[in-house]
Design an enzyme around this catalytic site. Structure first.
Site, PDB file in Angstrom:
ATOM      1  N   ASN A   1     -11.969 -41.645  18.907  1.00 46.54           N
ATOM      2  CA  ASN A   1     -12.112 -42.728  17.938  1.00 46.54           C
ATOM      3  C   ASN A   1     -10.707 -43.218  17.604  1.00 46.54           C
ATOM      4  O   ASN A   1      -9.956 -42.560  16.886  1.00 46.54           O
ATOM      5  CB  ASN A   1     -12.823 -42.204  16.683  1.00 46.54           C
ATOM      6  CG  ASN A   1     -12.895 -43.255  15.572  1.00 46.54           C
ATOM      7  OD1 ASN A   1     -12.594 -44.427  15.784  1.00 46.54           O
ATOM      8  ND2 ASN A   1     -13.284 -42.822  14.380  1.00 46.54           N
TER       9      ASN A   1
ATOM     10  N   HIS B   1     -19.437 -43.376   9.995  1.00 48.07           N
ATOM     11  CA  HIS B   1     -18.186 -42.631   9.838  1.00 48.07           C
ATOM     12  C   HIS B   1     -17.814 -42.595   8.356  1.00 48.07           C
ATOM     13  O   HIS B   1     -18.054 -43.559   7.633  1.00 48.07           O
ATOM     14  CB  HIS B   1     -17.063 -43.284  10.650  1.00 48.07           C
ATOM     15  CG  HIS B   1     -15.842 -42.420  10.765  1.00 48.07           C
ATOM     16  ND1 HIS B   1     -14.925 -42.312   9.742  1.00 48.07           N
ATOM     17  CD2 HIS B   1     -15.408 -41.606  11.756  1.00 48.07           C
ATOM     18  CE1 HIS B   1     -13.972 -41.463  10.107  1.00 48.07           C
ATOM     19  NE2 HIS B   1     -14.236 -41.020  11.324  1.00 48.07           N
TER      20      HIS B   1
ATOM     21  N   GLU C   1     -18.693 -34.142  10.885  1.00 47.18           N
ATOM     22  CA  GLU C   1     -17.300 -34.318  10.488  1.00 47.18           C
ATOM     23  C   GLU C   1     -17.155 -33.997   9.010  1.00 47.18           C
ATOM     24  O   GLU C   1     -17.432 -34.840   8.162  1.00 47.18           O
ATOM     25  CB  GLU C   1     -16.856 -35.772  10.727  1.00 47.18           C
ATOM     26  CG  GLU C   1     -16.821 -36.183  12.170  1.00 47.18           C
ATOM     27  CD  GLU C   1     -15.816 -37.295  12.412  1.00 47.18           C
ATOM     28  OE1 GLU C   1     -14.850 -37.058  13.134  1.00 47.18           O
ATOM     29  OE2 GLU C   1     -15.984 -38.388  11.851  1.00 47.18           O
TER      30      GLU C   1
ATOM     31  N   GLY D   1      -8.315 -36.131   9.436  1.00 51.20           N
ATOM     32  CA  GLY D   1      -6.950 -36.622   9.245  1.00 51.20           C
ATOM     33  C   GLY D   1      -6.128 -35.814   8.263  1.00 51.20           C
ATOM     34  O   GLY D   1      -5.050 -36.232   7.852  1.00 51.20           O
TER      35      GLY D   1
ATOM     36  N   SER E   1      -9.800 -33.232  12.569  1.00 48.96           N
ATOM     37  CA  SER E   1      -8.555 -32.559  12.955  1.00 48.96           C
ATOM     38  C   SER E   1      -8.727 -31.657  14.177  1.00 48.96           C
ATOM     39  O   SER E   1      -8.198 -30.543  14.228  1.00 48.96           O
ATOM     40  CB  SER E   1      -7.964 -31.785  11.764  1.00 48.96           C
ATOM     41  OG  SER E   1      -7.677 -32.666  10.693  1.00 48.96           O
TER      42      SER E   1
END
Length: 256
Positions: A10, A96, A168, A174, A213
Site C-alpha cells: 500500500n 483502511h 491491521e 506506521g 509495521s
C-alpha cells in the site's frame, strides 16, 4: 487446503512518475524468481495506468487504495470500481484505518463499497483492526467482529469467497510497533473462526493478511503462523529490496 499468500504494497500518498517507474523496475528485478506468493501493489489512482503498463509480463498484480460505491454519475472527485477495473486493477483496499479516521468512513459504508467492488468483478481487501485504547480495554475481538459483521450481516459469508481480509491493529500502523506473531495469530484465528460460524469452507479459503509495521526483520516469523496469509505492507513497500524480502519470507514460510 493451501492458501497461497498475498503480499500487497500500500503505497499510500507517495510517488511520482519517475518513482513509480523506478520502483516497479526494481520490483520486477527482485521478484523475478518468485512463484509461491501472490504479489500486488497499490499506487495512488493517479499512477494506476502507468503501473498497469509497467507490470505487464511480471507476477505483480495491481491494487487500488479505495473505491466509490457508485459506478458512474454526478459524484465529483470519486473513482468507480468499473474505472479501476478498466485500467487493470484486481484488488481494492477498503476500510483502511486512515479512511475510517480522516474520511469518517463507517462500517456500513465500507460494506456497501465491498458489495460494489465484488459486483464489478474486483477483489476487496477489507481492513479491520482495533485502536490502542480498544486493545488495552480488551476489545480487540469485539471490534474485529463488529467490522466483519457489517459485511456478514448484509452480504452473507459467501461474500468472503475470493476476498481478502487485512488485520491491521491501528496502534501498529506506521508506528514501528508490531503485534507479536503469537498476538497476530490469535486474532487471525479469531477472524477465521468468526466467519466459520457461518460457513467453514469460506473461512478456510479466505486470505487473512497481517498489516502494521511489517518489515524485513519481523516478516519471516509472522508468516510461519498458520492463519497469517501474507501481509499488507506500508512503508517497506516503497523500497524494492525491503518489499522483496517480505515477499520471499512469505513464499519460504508456505513452502516449509
Amino acid at each position: 487446503m493451501m492458501r497461497k499468500p498475498l503480499v500487497m504494497g500500500n503505497w499510500k500518498l507517495n510517488g511520482d512518475t519517475k518513482m513509480v517507474a523506478e520502483l516497479i523496475a526494481g520490483l520486477k528485478n527482485e521478484l523475478a524468481s518468485v512463484n509461491g506468493c501472490q504479489v500486488a501493489i497499490a499506487p495512488p489512482n493517479m499512477y494506476l495506468s502507468q503501473a498497469s503498463d509497467q507490470i505487464k509480463g511480471s507476477l505483480i498484480e495491481l491494487g487500488a487504495q479505495n473505491s466509490d460505491v457508485n459506478v458512474s454519475g454526478a459524484f465529483t472527485g470519486e473513482t468507480s470500481p468499473l474505472m479501476l477495473k478498466d485500467v487493470g486493477v484486481k484488488y481494492v483496499i477498503l476500510g483502511h484505518s486512515e479512511r475510517r479516521t480522516y474520511h469518517a468512513e463507517t462500517d456500513e459504508l465500507i460494506a456497501k463499497k465491498f458489495a460494489a467492488v465484488k459486483e464489478n468483478g474486483l477483489t476487496p481487501v477489507l481492513c479491520i483492526g482495533e485502536t490502542e485504547a480498544e486493545n488495552e480495554a480488551g476489545q480487540t475481538e469485539a471490534v474485529c467482529a463488529k467490522q466483519l459483521d457489517a459485511v456478514l450481516k448484509t452480504l452473507g459469508a459467501a461474500a468472503f469467497n475470493q476476498a481478502v481480509i487485512a488485520y491491521e491493529p491501528v496502534w501498529a500502523i506506521g508506528t514501528g510497533k508490531s503485534a507479536t506473531p503469537a498476538q497476530a495469530q490469535a486474532v487471525h484465528k479469531f477472524i477465521r473462526d468468526h466467519i466459520a460460524k457461518q460457513d467453514a469452507n469460506v473461512a478456510k479459503q479466505v486470505i487473512i493478511q497481517y498489516g502494521g509495521s511489517v518489515n524485513a526483520a519481523n516478516a519471516a516469523e509472522l508468516f510461519t503462523q498458520p492463519d497469517i496469509d501474507g501481509a499488507l505492507v506500508g512503508g517497506a513497500s516503497l523500497k524494492a529490496d525491503a518489499f522483496a524480502v517480505i515477499v520471499k519470507a512469505a513464499e519460504a514460510a508456505k513452502k516449509a
